[in-house]
Design a protein around this motif. Structure first.
Motif, PDB file in Angstrom:
ATOM      1  N   THR A   1       0.830  -1.209   0.000  1.00 23.41           N
ATOM      2  CA  THR A   1       0.000   0.000   0.000  1.00 23.41           C
ATOM      3  C   THR A   1       0.861   1.255   0.000  1.00 23.41           C
ATOM      4  OG1 THR A   1      -1.830  -1.121   1.137  1.00 23.41           O
ATOM      5  CG2 THR A   1      -1.782   1.284   1.242  1.00 23.41           C
ATOM      6  N   VAL A   2       1.873   1.284   0.863  1.00 22.96           N
ATOM      7  CA  VAL A   2       2.732   2.473   0.900  1.00 22.96           C
ATOM      8  C   VAL A   2       3.617   2.529  -0.340  1.00 22.96           C
ATOM      9  CG1 VAL A   2       2.707   2.646   3.418  1.00 22.96           C
ATOM     10  CG2 VAL A   2       4.519   1.331   2.301  1.00 22.96           C
ATOM     11  N   ALA A   3       3.990   1.360  -0.858  1.00 18.52           N
ATOM     12  CA  ALA A   3       4.807   1.330  -2.071  1.00 18.52           C
ATOM     13  C   ALA A   3       4.045   1.911  -3.253  1.00 18.52           C
ATOM     14  CB  ALA A   3       5.240  -0.107  -2.373  1.00 18.52           C
ATOM     15  N   ALA A   4       2.736   1.627  -3.307  1.00 20.45           N
ATOM     16  CA  ALA A   4       1.909   2.155  -4.402  1.00 20.45           C
ATOM     17  C   ALA A   4       1.855   3.675  -4.372  1.00 20.45           C
ATOM     18  CB  ALA A   4       0.501   1.576  -4.312  1.00 20.45           C
ATOM     19  N   ALA A   5       2.059   4.248  -3.179  1.00 20.37           N
ATOM     20  CA  ALA A   5       2.061   5.710  -3.040  1.00 20.37           C
ATOM     21  C   ALA A   5       3.466   6.288  -3.195  1.00 20.37           C
ATOM     22  CB  ALA A   5       1.489   6.092  -1.679  1.00 20.37           C
ATOM     23  N   GLY A   6       4.425   5.417  -3.501  1.00 20.20           N
ATOM     24  CA  GLY A   6       5.796   5.883  -3.689  1.00 20.20           C
ATOM     25  C   GLY A   6       6.528   6.154  -2.393  1.00 20.20           C
ATOM     26  N   GLU A   7       6.010   5.663  -1.288  1.00 25.04           N
ATOM     27  CA  GLU A   7       6.632   5.861   0.023  1.00 25.04           C
ATOM     28  C   GLU A   7       7.168   4.524   0.516  1.00 25.04           C
ATOM     29  OE1 GLU A   7       3.596   7.455   2.462  1.00 25.04           O
ATOM     30  OE2 GLU A   7       3.270   9.241   1.232  1.00 25.04           O
TER      31      GLU A   7
ATOM     32  N   ALA B   1      12.318  -2.429  -9.937  1.00 22.41           N
ATOM     33  CA  ALA B   1      11.901  -1.843 -11.222  1.00 22.41           C
ATOM     34  C   ALA B   1      11.240  -0.484 -11.021  1.00 22.41           C
ATOM     35  CB  ALA B   1      10.954  -2.788 -11.950  1.00 22.41           C
ATOM     36  N   ALA B   2      10.563  -0.321  -9.891  1.00 18.29           N
ATOM     37  CA  ALA B   2       9.876   0.937  -9.594  1.00 18.29           C
ATOM     38  C   ALA B   2      10.783   1.949  -8.901  1.00 18.29           C
ATOM     39  CB  ALA B   2       8.653   0.658  -8.721  1.00 18.29           C
ATOM     40  N   GLY B   3      12.030   1.579  -8.652  1.00 20.29           N
ATOM     41  CA  GLY B   3      12.957   2.496  -7.999  1.00 20.29           C
ATOM     42  C   GLY B   3      12.654   2.753  -6.537  1.00 20.29           C
ATOM     43  N   LEU B   4      12.033   1.775  -5.864  1.00 22.30           N
ATOM     44  CA  LEU B   4      11.617   1.958  -4.476  1.00 22.30           C
ATOM     45  C   LEU B   4      12.657   1.481  -3.471  1.00 22.30           C
ATOM     46  CD1 LEU B   4       7.906   0.756  -4.809  1.00 22.30           C
ATOM     47  CD2 LEU B   4       8.715   3.116  -4.583  1.00 22.30           C
ATOM     48  N   ILE B   5      13.644   0.716  -3.933  1.00 18.68           N
ATOM     49  CA  ILE B   5      14.660   0.180  -3.032  1.00 18.68           C
ATOM     50  C   ILE B   5      16.045   0.425  -3.600  1.00 18.68           C
ATOM     51  CG2 ILE B   5      13.237  -1.571  -1.910  1.00 18.68           C
ATOM     52  CD1 ILE B   5      14.182  -3.603  -3.945  1.00 18.68           C
ATOM     53  N   GLN B   6      17.031   0.353  -2.724  1.00 21.62           N
ATOM     54  CA  GLN B   6      18.421   0.562  -3.128  1.00 21.62           C
ATOM     55  C   GLN B   6      19.203  -0.748  -2.988  1.00 21.62           C
ATOM     56  OE1 GLN B   6      20.380   4.177  -1.505  1.00 21.62           O
ATOM     57  NE2 GLN B   6      18.516   4.428  -0.281  1.00 21.62           N
ATOM     58  N   PRO B   7      20.159  -0.981  -3.875  1.00 23.43           N
ATOM     59  CA  PRO B   7      21.004  -2.171  -3.724  1.00 23.43           C
ATOM     60  C   PRO B   7      21.898  -2.052  -2.501  1.00 23.43           C
ATOM     61  CG  PRO B   7      21.815  -0.783  -5.501  1.00 23.43           C
ATOM     62  CD  PRO B   7      20.493  -0.202  -5.072  1.00 23.43           C
ATOM     63  N   VAL B   8      22.331  -3.202  -1.984  1.00 25.56           N
ATOM     64  CA  VAL B   8      23.160  -3.212  -0.779  1.00 25.56           C
ATOM     65  C   VAL B   8      24.501  -3.897  -1.037  1.00 25.56           C
ATOM     66  CG1 VAL B   8      21.195  -3.111   0.794  1.00 25.56           C
ATOM     67  CG2 VAL B   8      22.032  -5.337   0.009  1.00 25.56           C
ATOM     68  N   ASN B   9      24.919  -3.949  -2.303  1.00 26.44           N
ATOM     69  CA  ASN B   9      26.211  -4.555  -2.640  1.00 26.44           C
ATOM     70  C   ASN B   9      27.339  -3.950  -1.818  1.00 26.44           C
ATOM     71  OD1 ASN B   9      24.354  -4.575  -5.059  1.00 26.44           O
ATOM     72  ND2 ASN B   9      25.928  -5.966  -5.827  1.00 26.44           N
ATOM     73  N   GLU B  10      27.276  -2.640  -1.623  1.00 26.88           N
ATOM     74  CA  GLU B  10      28.331  -1.937  -0.875  1.00 26.88           C
ATOM     75  C   GLU B  10      28.484  -2.510   0.529  1.00 26.88           C
ATOM     76  OE1 GLU B  10      29.184   2.630   0.718  1.00 26.88           O
ATOM     77  OE2 GLU B  10      27.325   2.142  -0.355  1.00 26.88           O
ATOM     78  N   LEU B  11      27.368  -2.757   1.170  1.00 26.30           N
ATOM     79  CA  LEU B  11      27.388  -3.315   2.523  1.00 26.30           C
ATOM     80  C   LEU B  11      27.925  -4.736   2.520  1.00 26.30           C
ATOM     81  CD1 LEU B  11      26.624  -3.378   5.520  1.00 26.30           C
ATOM     82  CD2 LEU B  11      24.326  -4.021   4.843  1.00 26.30           C
ATOM     83  N   ILE B  12      27.418  -5.558   1.642  1.00 28.33           N
ATOM     84  CA  ILE B  12      27.825  -6.962   1.584  1.00 28.33           C
ATOM     85  C   ILE B  12      29.302  -7.091   1.242  1.00 28.33           C
ATOM     86  CG2 ILE B  12      27.471  -9.137   0.357  1.00 28.33           C
ATOM     87  CD1 ILE B  12      24.514  -8.296   0.035  1.00 28.33           C
ATOM     88  N   ASP B  13      29.754  -6.311   0.271  1.00 29.81           N
ATOM     89  CA  ASP B  13      31.156  -6.385  -0.146  1.00 29.81           C
ATOM     90  C   ASP B  13      32.117  -5.883   0.921  1.00 29.81           C
ATOM     91  OD1 ASP B  13      30.398  -7.442  -2.582  1.00 29.81           O
ATOM     92  OD2 ASP B  13      30.452  -5.514  -3.647  1.00 29.81           O
ATOM     93  N   SER B  14      31.624  -5.055   1.843  1.00 36.78           N
ATOM     94  CA  SER B  14      32.497  -4.514   2.893  1.00 36.78           C
ATOM     95  C   SER B  14      32.717  -5.513   4.023  1.00 36.78           C
ATOM     96  CB  SER B  14      31.903  -3.219   3.461  1.00 36.78           C
ATOM     97  OG  SER B  14      30.726  -3.480   4.203  1.00 36.78           O
ATOM     98  N   HIS B  15      32.028  -6.640   3.993  1.00 38.60           N
ATOM     99  CA  HIS B  15      32.183  -7.690   5.006  1.00 38.60           C
ATOM    100  C   HIS B  15      32.408  -9.013   4.294  1.00 38.60           C
ATOM    101  CE1 HIS B  15      30.932  -5.016   8.260  1.00 38.60           C
ATOM    102  NE2 HIS B  15      29.980  -4.591   7.466  1.00 38.60           N
ATOM    103  N   GLN B  16      33.628  -9.215   3.791  1.00 41.76           N
ATOM    104  CA  GLN B  16      33.911 -10.368   2.939  1.00 41.76           C
ATOM    105  C   GLN B  16      33.677 -11.688   3.661  1.00 41.76           C
ATOM    106  OE1 GLN B  16      34.692  -9.873  -0.370  1.00 41.76           O
ATOM    107  NE2 GLN B  16      34.276 -12.063  -0.556  1.00 41.76           N
TER     108      GLN B  16
END
Length: 442
Positions: free
Chosen positions: A92-98, A116-131
Motif C-alpha cells: 500500500t505504501v509502495a503504491a504511493a511511492g513511500e 523496477a519501480a525504484g523503491l529500493i536501493q542495492p546493498v552490494n556496498e554493505l555486503i562487499d564490505s564484510h567479505q
C-alpha cells in the motif's frame, strides 16, 4: 522463493561502511580511525513482522533492542505488523511511492517489482564490505534478491515450505506408517477420518498457506520443475495445460477425502501449528518457520512425538520425489530515501539483524538459515534437528509465489481456496493463466 542447499541457519543481511567515513568492521564496530554512524541524530523507520511469541521473533526483537542501546543517536520509528497483514501494508505504501528506511523484503517478485519501480536501493556496498560474512552464505543464496547484478538484500533464513510433519503416536495407534506414496496418504486419510481424527491440520485463512506449503510441492510432483518455470515465463507452457489441471485435481481430491478439518479457511497457520502440537491432528504440511513456534509452544513430550518427511510420490508424476519446495528467507530491504547518515545507520541495523552473530542466534532459535553455522543440537528441539538433517539431504524446488508475478501468485492463492470449496479445476487454471499472462503483458 531454492537450490541444493546443505547446512542451514538464518538471519542474514547487512551492515555497511562507506569507504571514507562511517565504516564498520566485520564485528559491527567502528574500526580504528573510522567515525561510527553516531554523533549526528538520525531518525530511522523500521518495519518488521516479528510480532509473535516464537523464538525467532523474540530473538529478532532482542537484536533490535540491543541496536537501540548501542546507537543512542538513532531514533527508531518501528512498525511491528503481524505477518498475515505485512505484505498488504507494505504494498500500500509502495503504491504511493513511500517506503520505510529498513524493512522486511521478500525475494523474487517483490524484489523485482520494487527495484523496477525504484523503491529500493542495492546493498552490494554493505555486503562487499564484510567479505567473511559474504563468504559465509551457501551457494546461490543471493540469487533471489539479485536483479541485473544488483543485490537488494541478504537472506535471513532458509524456508523449506512443504514439510510433512506427523504425530508418531497417532499413526502407530491406528496401524499406519508414514505415507510415502499418494495411495498410502489417501488410505491414511480414510482410516483417520473414519475414527474421527483430523488427518491433516490446515490454516488457510490468509490464503497463502495452501499454495506455499502444499500445492507448490504437490504440483511439482505432477508437472516437474521444468514445466513450471516455462509456465512462469509463458514460454512453451500454460497453466491451462493438462498436467497443471491434474495437479489441481490432486489438491481437490485431498479436500474431497476430508483430509482437512472443518473451517480450515477460518484459522491461520499459527492456530494450525497449535492444533497439530496439541495432538488434534495426525499430520500437518507446513514450512520450516513452524519449528520456532513449535519449540516455543509445544511441551517436551509433544515435541518427541513429532516426525518430518517429504510429501508422498505421485503416480506417473514428472517431478523428482525426494524434494521439498523452498526458498531463501526474507531479508532486510533498504528504502529509496535512506541516504547519507541515515543510510549509514540503516546499514548498521541491517547487519545487526542479519550478520554472522544474528545468523547463529537465528539457528539456535529453531530457524533454518542459508548461512554456514554449525548446529549445536543441545540448543534446539528434536524435531528441528530432524528437519535440519532432512533439508540437508533433499533437493529444493520452487515455491509458486516465489516465481510467479504478484498477480499470478494471488490468483493461485485465491484459486486454491475456491478449489477446496468445490471450484472446477479447469476454471481455476484459466484464471491463473490469465493473471500471469496479463501481468507479463502477453
Amino acid at each position: 522463493m531454492k537450490k541444493r542447499m546443505a547446512l542451514v541457519v538464518i538471519a542474514a543481511l547487512l551492515i555497511s561502511v562507506l569507504a571514507a567515513c562511517g565504516g564498520t568492521n566485520d564485528k559491527g564496530t567502528a574500526g580504528e580511525g573510522e567515525k561510527p554512524a553516531g554523533g549526528e541524530k538520525v531518525k530511522l523507520s523500521l518495519w518488521h513482522n516479528f510480532t509473535g511469541d516464537d523464538l525467532r521473533a523474540q530473538t529478532m526483537r532482542s537484536i533490535i533492542e540491543q541496536y537501540q542501546k548501542d546507537h543512542p543517536n538513532v531514533t527508531l520509528d518501528i512498525q511491528a505488523i503481524p505477518p498475515d497483514g505485512y505484505k498488504t501494508r507494505l504494498k500500500t505504501v509502495a503504491a504511493a511511492g513511500e517506503m520505510p528506511d529498513v524493512f522486511i523484503l521478500s525475494n523474487g517478485s517483490m524484489t523485482q517489482e520494487f527495484s523496477a519501480a525504484g523503491l529500493i536501493q542495492p546493498v552490494n556496498e554493505l555486503i562487499d564490505s564484510h567479505q567473511d560474512w559474504k563468504d559465509g552464505f551457501m551457494p546461490n543464496s543471493f540469487d533471489a534478491f539479485t536483479v541485473d547484478g544488483k543485490i537488494y538484500s541478504a537472506p535471513m533464513g532458509l524456508s523449506p515450505t512443504s514439510i510433512l510433519y506427523y504425530n508418531k503416536s497417532i499413526l502407530e495407534q491406528n496401524g499406519l506408517t508414514v505415507p510415502k506414496t499418494w495411495d498410502e496418504l489417501m488410505n491414511a486419510i480414510s482410516v483417520l477420518k473414519g475414527k474421527g481424527i483430523t488427518p491433516i491440520a490446515l490454516g488457510n485463512k490468509a490464503a497463502w498457506l495452501a499454495q506455499s506449503s502444499i500445492f507448490s510441492s504437490l504440483a511439482d510432483r505432477v508437472t516437474g520443475t521444468e514445466w513450471f518455470l516455462k509456465a512462469v515465463k509463458q514460454d512453451g507452457a500454460s497453466f491451462t495445460d493438462p498436467e497443471f489441471v491434474q495437479a489441481l485435481t490432486y489438491m481437490q481430491d485431498l479436500g474431497k477425502a476430508g483430509a482437512f478439518q472443518d473451517g480450515f479457511n477460518a484459522i491461520d497457520n499459527t492456530q494450525m501449528e497449535q492444533m497439530f502440537a496439541q495432538g488434534k491432528a495426525a499430520m500437518m504440511i507446513d514450512g520450516g518457520w513452524a519449528l520456532s513456534n513449535l519449540a516455543s509452544n509445544a511441551n517436551a513430550e509433544a515435541l518427541e512425538q513429532m516426525g518430518a518427511t517429504v510429501l508422498p510420490t505421485i503416480p506417473g508424476g514428472k517431478g523428482e520425489p525426494n524434494t521439498l519446495s523452498g526458498v531463501v528467507g526474507v531479508g532486510m530491504g533498504l528504502g529509496k530515501d535512506a541516504t547519507g547518515t541515515k543510510k549509514d545507520a540503516a546499514f548498521e541495523l541491517i547487519y545487526a539483524m542479519s550478520g554472522p552473530d544474528a545468523q547463529k542466534r537465528t539457528l539456535e532459535s529453531n530457524q533454518l538459515v542459508s548461512y554456514k553455522v554449525e548446529l549445536d543440537k543441545s540448543k534446539v528441539s528434536p524435531i528441528f534437528s530432524e528437519v535440519y538433517e532432512l533439508v540437508n539431504n533433499v533437493k529444493l524446488t520452487p515455491v509458486y509465489d516465489g516465481k510467479l508475478t504478484s498477480a499470478g501468485g494471488e490468483a493461485v492463492n485465491n484459486g486454491l481456496q475456491e478449489l477446496l470449496m468445490g471450484g472446477k479445476p479447469e476454471d481455476i487454471a484459466k484464471k491463473i493463466q490469465d493473471a500471469q499472462s496479463k501481468a507479463l503483458g502477453q
